[in-house]
Each structure stands twice: as structure tokens, then as C-alpha cells.
Design a protein around this motif. Structure first.
Motif, PDB file in Angstrom:
ATOM      1  N   ASP A 212       0.855  -1.185   0.000  1.00 42.09           N
ATOM      2  CA  ASP A 212       0.000   0.000   0.000  1.00 42.09           C
ATOM      3  C   ASP A 212       0.889   1.232   0.000  1.00 42.09           C
ATOM      4  O   ASP A 212       1.609   1.482   0.961  1.00 42.09           O
ATOM      5  CB  ASP A 212      -0.877  -0.046   1.256  1.00 42.09           C
ATOM      6  CG  ASP A 212      -1.792   1.161   1.359  1.00 42.09           C
ATOM      7  OD1 ASP A 212      -1.666   2.083   0.517  1.00 42.09           O
ATOM      8  OD2 ASP A 212      -2.623   1.173   2.279  1.00 42.09           O
ATOM      9  N   GLU A 213       0.843   1.989  -1.083  1.00 41.62           N
ATOM     10  CA  GLU A 213       1.738   3.144  -1.216  1.00 41.62           C
ATOM     11  C   GLU A 213       1.578   4.145  -0.070  1.00 41.62           C
ATOM     12  O   GLU A 213       2.494   4.868   0.270  1.00 41.62           O
ATOM     13  CB  GLU A 213       1.520   3.855  -2.558  1.00 41.62           C
ATOM     14  CG  GLU A 213       2.127   3.120  -3.753  1.00 41.62           C
ATOM     15  CD  GLU A 213       3.633   2.884  -3.633  1.00 41.62           C
ATOM     16  OE1 GLU A 213       4.327   3.712  -3.014  1.00 41.62           O
ATOM     17  OE2 GLU A 213       4.115   1.849  -4.149  1.00 41.62           O
ATOM     18  N   ALA A 214       0.407   4.169   0.505  1.00 44.37           N
ATOM     19  CA  ALA A 214       0.166   5.108   1.606  1.00 44.37           C
ATOM     20  C   ALA A 214       0.962   4.728   2.846  1.00 44.37           C
ATOM     21  O   ALA A 214       1.138   5.531   3.763  1.00 44.37           O
ATOM     22  CB  ALA A 214      -1.325   5.154   1.938  1.00 44.37           C
ATOM     23  N   LEU A 215       1.435   3.481   2.859  1.00 40.91           N
ATOM     24  CA  LEU A 215       2.186   3.012   4.030  1.00 40.91           C
ATOM     25  C   LEU A 215       3.693   3.127   3.834  1.00 40.91           C
ATOM     26  O   LEU A 215       4.474   2.669   4.653  1.00 40.91           O
ATOM     27  CB  LEU A 215       1.810   1.561   4.341  1.00 40.91           C
ATOM     28  CG  LEU A 215       0.372   1.343   4.843  1.00 40.91           C
ATOM     29  CD1 LEU A 215       0.067  -0.142   4.983  1.00 40.91           C
ATOM     30  CD2 LEU A 215       0.163   2.055   6.180  1.00 40.91           C
ATOM     31  N   VAL A 216       4.102   3.701   2.699  1.00 42.86           N
ATOM     32  CA  VAL A 216       5.532   3.834   2.414  1.00 42.86           C
ATOM     33  C   VAL A 216       5.876   5.318   2.330  1.00 42.86           C
ATOM     34  O   VAL A 216       5.339   6.037   1.499  1.00 42.86           O
ATOM     35  CB  VAL A 216       5.887   3.155   1.071  1.00 42.86           C
ATOM     36  CG1 VAL A 216       7.372   3.326   0.766  1.00 42.86           C
ATOM     37  CG2 VAL A 216       5.494   1.680   1.092  1.00 42.86           C
ATOM     38  N   VAL A 217       6.754   5.799   3.206  1.00 40.63           N
ATOM     39  CA  VAL A 217       7.175   7.201   3.116  1.00 40.63           C
ATOM     40  C   VAL A 217       8.696   7.268   3.119  1.00 40.63           C
ATOM     41  O   VAL A 217       9.378   6.439   3.711  1.00 40.63           O
ATOM     42  CB  VAL A 217       6.617   8.069   4.262  1.00 40.63           C
ATOM     43  CG1 VAL A 217       5.117   8.226   4.147  1.00 40.63           C
ATOM     44  CG2 VAL A 217       6.998   7.506   5.613  1.00 40.63           C
ATOM     45  N   ALA A 235      -0.793  11.065   8.685  1.00 39.95           N
ATOM     46  CA  ALA A 235      -1.822  11.951   8.129  1.00 39.95           C
ATOM     47  C   ALA A 235      -2.648  11.226   7.072  1.00 39.95           C
ATOM     48  O   ALA A 235      -3.792  11.577   6.820  1.00 39.95           O
ATOM     49  CB  ALA A 235      -1.169  13.188   7.529  1.00 39.95           C
ATOM     50  N   GLY A 236      -2.053  10.197   6.482  1.00 39.78           N
ATOM     51  CA  GLY A 236      -2.760   9.544   5.382  1.00 39.78           C
ATOM     52  C   GLY A 236      -2.991   8.059   5.565  1.00 39.78           C
ATOM     53  O   GLY A 236      -3.440   7.384   4.643  1.00 39.78           O
ATOM     54  N   ALA A 237      -2.666   7.500   6.725  1.00 34.31           N
ATOM     55  CA  ALA A 237      -2.811   6.064   6.891  1.00 34.31           C
ATOM     56  C   ALA A 237      -2.923   5.721   8.370  1.00 34.31           C
ATOM     57  O   ALA A 237      -2.629   6.544   9.233  1.00 34.31           O
ATOM     58  CB  ALA A 237      -1.622   5.344   6.271  1.00 34.31           C
ATOM     59  N   GLU A 238      -3.344   4.499   8.642  1.00 35.25           N
ATOM     60  CA  GLU A 238      -3.454   4.065  10.032  1.00 35.25           C
ATOM     61  C   GLU A 238      -2.754   2.728  10.223  1.00 35.25           C
ATOM     62  O   GLU A 238      -3.385   1.688  10.404  1.00 35.25           O
ATOM     63  CB  GLU A 238      -4.924   3.955  10.438  1.00 35.25           C
ATOM     64  CG  GLU A 238      -5.599   5.301  10.565  1.00 35.25           C
ATOM     65  CD  GLU A 238      -7.017   5.173  11.102  1.00 35.25           C
ATOM     66  OE1 GLU A 238      -7.583   4.037  11.094  1.00 35.25           O
ATOM     67  OE2 GLU A 238      -7.576   6.196  11.526  1.00 35.25           O
ATOM     68  N   PRO A 239      -1.432   2.744  10.187  1.00 36.44           N
ATOM     69  CA  PRO A 239      -0.691   1.484  10.329  1.00 36.44           C
ATOM     70  C   PRO A 239      -0.774   0.961  11.763  1.00 36.44           C
ATOM     71  O   PRO A 239      -1.014   1.736  12.694  1.00 36.44           O
ATOM     72  CB  PRO A 239       0.748   1.899  10.009  1.00 36.44           C
ATOM     73  CG  PRO A 239       0.810   3.340  10.408  1.00 36.44           C
ATOM     74  CD  PRO A 239      -0.536   3.906  10.081  1.00 36.44           C
ATOM     75  N   THR A 240      -0.571  -0.344  11.894  1.00 37.99           N
ATOM     76  CA  THR A 240      -0.463  -0.909  13.244  1.00 37.99           C
ATOM     77  C   THR A 240       0.988  -1.184  13.590  1.00 37.99           C
ATOM     78  O   THR A 240       1.299  -1.544  14.714  1.00 37.99           O
ATOM     79  CB  THR A 240      -1.254  -2.227  13.348  1.00 37.99           C
ATOM     80  OG1 THR A 240      -0.697  -3.174  12.419  1.00 37.99           O
ATOM     81  CG2 THR A 240      -2.722  -2.015  13.031  1.00 37.99           C
ATOM     82  N   ALA A 241       1.855  -1.037  12.588  1.00 35.90           N
ATOM     83  CA  ALA A 241       3.279  -1.220  12.837  1.00 35.90           C
ATOM     84  C   ALA A 241       4.058  -0.319  11.888  1.00 35.90           C
ATOM     85  O   ALA A 241       3.620  -0.061  10.767  1.00 35.90           O
ATOM     86  CB  ALA A 241       3.677  -2.674  12.605  1.00 35.90           C
ATOM     87  N   ILE A 242       5.185   0.178  12.375  1.00 35.93           N
ATOM     88  CA  ILE A 242       6.045   1.009  11.529  1.00 35.93           C
ATOM     89  C   ILE A 242       7.476   0.469  11.595  1.00 35.93           C
ATOM     90  O   ILE A 242       8.018   0.286  12.682  1.00 35.93           O
ATOM     91  CB  ILE A 242       6.046   2.483  11.982  1.00 35.93           C
ATOM     92  CG1 ILE A 242       4.622   3.057  11.987  1.00 35.93           C
ATOM     93  CG2 ILE A 242       6.955   3.318  11.080  1.00 35.93           C
ATOM     94  CD1 ILE A 242       4.539   4.491  12.499  1.00 35.93           C
TER      95      ILE A 242
END
Lengths: 340, 340
Positions: A212-217, A235-242
DNA sequence: ATTAATTATGGTATCGGTTTCATGAAAATG
DNA sequence: CATTTTCATGAAACCGATACCATAATTAAT
């Protein structure tokens, strides 16, 4: 500063004899030897490495080029490189380029002017994109590149497999139920970060998850950069892990999450790469892919010195194993758990 | 490696002319100059600093001796020393002694053998207790001592007033209602830590408070040491605030408190000294007495190079101001507040 | 007793630069 | 045209060490 000539005169011998006392003591008469040594002590004479190096065409020193002193990964690396250098009777001349290509070139030139016998470079840039430069450099003196393989260039290298390491980490997250795993990657021009990112991507796909591109910064190689990147991410995603591609960056992520009231690992789990010492000094302690920086430093120095001292030694790619260390940032506190 | 002779031969001139092209270009014919420069470029010739230094009796380099790479205070110091060195056309040769006196002597000897033009030493040990050694050393080359005044010895020094800094911090705690203020001090043999401790003691007395021995514990100069020392402290006392004499140690204190369920700063407030970058990367960010490490490094290098290049420049004690930075570890989060 | 081997030491070249002094040619001066 | 400057260059000394070769003085071997 007293010279060999001063010692010779005071001892009533020639400088040849003084030199021999230091380099071939078995050829010198006991009595003379004692007298000369006494004078050396008295004048606190130390031979000039400049003169020695000029004669011998080596300086018993090598250069170490790092991007940044403040990144503890390099600090720990330097610590061990220095120990290795000392062990072999060498001295490490350390230069930090502050990720500035001009400074990098300047320092490399300066090191060569100083006739260092070899070079260890922590290189974040692409090896292949700088092929010509490296080939030219490697013609002048032995070179060891850290953190990425040599890709066929005439240099040695010492690294761990970032692809595999982050892959294992990603798999761990998936196995523990995470489905929205974000990654703070480095800028695309840095291959070291890229292979870690690719490890993440490959692991997701292997487990049947889409990227998911929104999870890659993207982020700079700093804690501050990762702090800011985390803001963009959330601001653009709701990950459960980073996942951060370095521990330093993971510190920035952790800071952002805590400052903004997230529970770690309750709401969001985090992990890094490198296992720098502060990773286990913060709360929660950060899960990470540990690189054996002590062994990496040792191997790098060892390989470099071997090549310096024996021109028949060939360049080698030395891959060491990294390992996943699970700490509180990905689960509730118990004992450290080592995997892989 | 091509030498000046190789260039000379290829250009059909003497090595004197080649040397002149580099050092006194105004004395050389334009056409000749162009030809020689062309050959230099072609052979990628760089003059050997060894040979140059031998003739000129200087190497345009100075040594920097630090106890530990992993202490970020030194890492930040090195970063700035290097910038200053570069600015003056010098190169800094950095050695870490790992707080081992043997290694320290060994490195100093090695640096002298390498004919460094000067020495900057981050010295935790007592200046006066090593008077003879330092006097002897200062006869050989200009020396700058960091973090403590020269005490009349023939060296320069750059430092901030630890006594005053910790005094201000202690006063701040008292003014905010703390009465049981503990201190994690360094071993008594380290004068840098001692003067900070004395600042604490003096501030308490000035405010009419007695020194409670149960609130004073000794620790190594490391985060791990402070972690362990905090355990000892809390086994025998119930402070409402803990001062660590360095930020690195404050990190250890913070770790212990968090690991053991203390609320910081609710139950126990903490503070450090140095203002290393991670101090504001942890949660809560740590209140500290900030040293202007960038200016300290700059002044140290500047003073050293001045003394190297002009033997009439005298040694100086350069005292810079530290300042108290209040962060969340001593109160609830608002903006940073700078005092003094 | 003579020669050979061993021991202890010094003279000198060398490494790669910079600098001082000398020299020849061209340009400027009287 | 003769003399003095200026310009461009080279030869040689020097920096501090090491190593090769030579040599003198002993000691060992024949």
C-alpha cells in the motif's frame, strides 16, 4: 623535537647505529645498545613517522570515511575499527563527510596525500553509479566498502543482508497479526536503504499482502527526518506497525508517536535496524535487526590490512549475519528474544 | 603513485619548476605552467604530505583525543572540530582511548610520532595530578584541554562552568518545591564531574538545605553505570528529583525509572548536563544544562591553530556560557524554556 | 701463523618534496 | 651599444629516517 641525529651525537655513535638499536637490536653491542637507549629515554626521542613512511612507502595508517559522527551506528563502528587498527599496529584516520559529496572527495584526496595505506568507506551512495571513481581509487590503494556488496568492483566489502533482515522483521509482524505495516524508508538514491525496503516489499508479497503506497514514506537518514516522515505517514494512513530502516530513524518515529499520544506498542508497534545502544536505552526498548558492528569493523580492518601487507590477497565480499531482536516496542515486556 | 619527478619528466622540466607551479605560480611562464598542470591532471598527481611535512616541519594536522566515541557529547564535539579543522586547511586525527590510561599514552606518543602540529584533549582526569606529564607534553606541541581550566599549566583550555551550571539547575529544582534532590555523580577521581557535584552541594547550602549522603551516589560515566546507580539510590532514599552529571547518564536514570514504573516527572523529575541530541529524542525530553559544543569545538580548534601558526600567541583559558534548558523531564510539557 | 669468519660500526644513497643560489636569456635602461 | 634588470629555469642541499655496502677489529679455524 630531537632527531635520530641528536641521539647519535649524544651517544657518540652514527645514526645508523641508533636506527639499528630500534630496528635490528641483535646487531648492536650490548653496551652501546644500553647507552643509546638511555639517551633516547633522556631526550624522549620518538622516530618521525613522516621520515619512516617516506622511506618505507607506507604509513601504517588507513583512512575511515563515514557520513556522520552523530549516528551511533558509525560511532560504534569507529570504536571497533580503532581497536582493530591498534591491534595491528595501525592508526585509523577518521573523516566524517556530513553526507556532502564535495567533502567526501576532498577528504579522500587529503587521505591519499597523507599516504594512508588503505581506505574503509561507509558508503551510502550507489557503488555502481560511482563505478569510474571507485575503479580509479582502487588502483591507488586497497579499499573496503561497508554496508553493501562490491558488485564486481575491485574493492572488498563487509555487510549484512538488509533485504533478508527486514524480510524477517516484516514476516514477524505479519505472523503477529499485523496487516497494515508501514515503512519509513530512506531516499531512493541510497542503495543501502533500498535493499532494506525491498526486503519489506518482498516479504509482504510472499505472505500474499499488497504494498500500500500510503504506508511507504521516504525520509532523510536522521531521527528528525523520520519524526517528520511519521507525521506525513499518519496523516494519510493508520498502520499498526512502523518499520524504520535504521534505529536512529526509529528513535524519531518513537518520539513522534509518544509526543502525539500513541501507545507503543499497544496502538502502533515499531522496529528499526542496526541495534545501536540507545535502542535499548529508550522506553519501550526498540525491536531491531542487529548488525554485528563489532565483527563487521574487525573484518573490515582485517581484510584491509591483509591487502595492504600482501598484494596477493584478493578482494573479498564478506557477508555477516544480522539477527532479529524482539524487544518491547513490538510486544509487551518480557525477556529479549533472539530469532534467526 | 606518481611523484613530482614523474610530472617533471613528462613535462620536460625540472622538479623545481613543478614545485613552483604549485607553490609560487607567479614565477613560472604561462605556457610552462599550463603544460605542467596538464600533466598533473593527467597523472592525477597529488604531492605527498609526508615529504612536504618533512621539509616544512609541519603536517597541517592535529590530534584529537577523546575517551569514547559512543558518548554523543564527544560525537557532536568531533563533528564541529572537524568542520573547524577543515576550514583552516587542517585535518583532525581522532583517537578514542576508551578511558584506558595506557591507550591514552600510546595514542599521544603515536600522534607525536606522526608529527601532528597540536593536540586537543578531552580530558576527564585531573589536570593537576598529571602536571608533569602535561608540562612535558606542552613543551613539544601546543595543547588544548577541553572541559576544565588549565590551572596554570602551559596549555590552553575551553570549558563551561559546571559548578555554576549545576548550581542553576539545583536552584531551579529547589524553587520548584523539590527538597529531596539526588545526584548521580561521577567517580571522585574525575574533576569534571566533581565541579558539577560541588555546584550542586553549594546550591543546596546556599538555599539552606543540608546535603543528605543518601541522596548522593557515584557512577561510571555511562548510561549503564547510571542505570545501576539509580537502583542503588532508590534502594536507600526517596528523592523527588535526580540530577545526573551528564545527559548520557541521565538516559540511564530515565531508563531505570521507566522500567520500574516511576512516573517522570510526576514522581521523580530528572535532569542532565551537556544537551546531547538524544536528550530531546526521548520521552519525556530531558531538562539539561546545555554546553555550546559547536562553539567550544570551534574555539578549541581556532585557539590551537593560532598557537600552531604563530608561536607568539599565548595560551588562553576560554570559558563559554552554559545554559539551563527546561524540558518535560522536570515539568509537564509546554514549550522549551531557556534560562540563564 | 695465516686466513676465514664473525662482530660492531660508519658512510652514503634514497624516499619526495621545498628552498636557496646560480645561470643564461630576454627586456629595459642609460 | 653597453649595462643593468627582470624573467625563467635548473642544480644542489636539506628534512629524518632506513638499508645497503664497506671496513676495521676481533675471534675462530686451518
Amino acid at each position: 623535537m630531537p632527531t635520530i641525529f641528536d641521539v647519535a651525537r649524544r651517544a657518540g655513535v652514527s645514526k645508523t647505529t641508533v636506527s639499528r638499536v630500534l630496528n635490528h637490536p641483535e646487531l648492536v653491542n650490548e653496551e652501546t645498545k644500553r647507552r643509546v637507549r638511555g639517551i633516547m629515554e633522556e631526550l624522549s626521542y620518538t622516530p618521525s613517522i613522516l621520515a619512516q613512511g617516506m622511506r618505507a612507502q607506507r604509513t601504517k595508517s588507513f583512512g575511515v570515511v563515514i557520513p556522520d559522527f552523530k549516528n551511533l551506528y558509525y560511532a560504534e563502528f569507529l570504536e571497533h575499527v580503532e581497536i582493530a587498527a591498534r591491534h595491528h599496529g595501525y592508526i585509523a584516520i577518521i573523516c566524517s563527510t556530513d553526507i556532502d559529496p564535495d567533502r567526501e572527495r576532498e577528504y579522500i584526496t587529503k587521505l591519499i596525500m597523507r599516504q594512508v595505506d588503505g581506505l574503509i568507506m561507509c558508503w551510502y551512495k550507489s557503488v555502481t553509479a560511482n563505478r569510474d571513481f571507485l575503479v580509479k581509487l582502487a588502483k591507488k590503494l586497497p579499499v573496503v566498502i561497508m554496508d553493501q556488496p562490491s558488485q564486481g568492483l575491485p574493492v572488498s566489502s563487509v555487510y549484512t543482508d538488509g533485504f533478508k533482515g527486514i524480510g524477517r522483521l516484516t514476516k514477524y509482524f505479519i505472523e503477529n497479526g499485523h496487516r497494515k505495516i508501514a515503512i519509513i524508508r530512506s531516499l531512493k538514491k541510497y542503495p543501502v536503504g533500498n535493499s532494506r525496503y525491498e526486503g519489506y516489499a518482498a516479504a509482504l508479497q510472499k505472505q500474499g499482502l499488497d504494498i500500500d503506497e500510503a504506508l511507504v514514506v521516504e525520509s532523510e537518514w536522521t531521527a528528525e527526518g523520520a519524526f517528520e516522515a511519521t507525521g506525513r505517514l499518519l496523516a494519510g494512513a493508520e498502520p499498526t506497525a512502523i518499520i524504520a530502516v535504521t534505529d536512529l530513524m526509529a528513535l524519531g518515529v518513537l518520539k513522534y508517536l509518544k509526543d502525539n499520544g500513541y501507545d507503543v506498542p499497544g496502538e502502533i508497534a515499531i522496529a528499526g535496524f542496526d541495534d545501536i545502544s540507545v535502542s535499548s536505552l529508550v522506553s519501550p526498548r526498540i525491536t531491531t535487526v542487529a548488525q554485528p558492528v563489532d565483527r563487521m569493523a574487525w573484518e573490515a580492518a582485517q581484510q584491509l590490512i591483509r591487502r595492504i601487507e600482501n598484494r596477493h590477497v584478493r578482494n573479498r565480499d564478506i557477508e555477516l549475519e544480522n539477527r532479529l531482536i524482539i524487544r518491547e516496542s513490538t510486544k509487551q515486556p518480557v525477556e529479549d528474544e533472539v530469532t534467526g
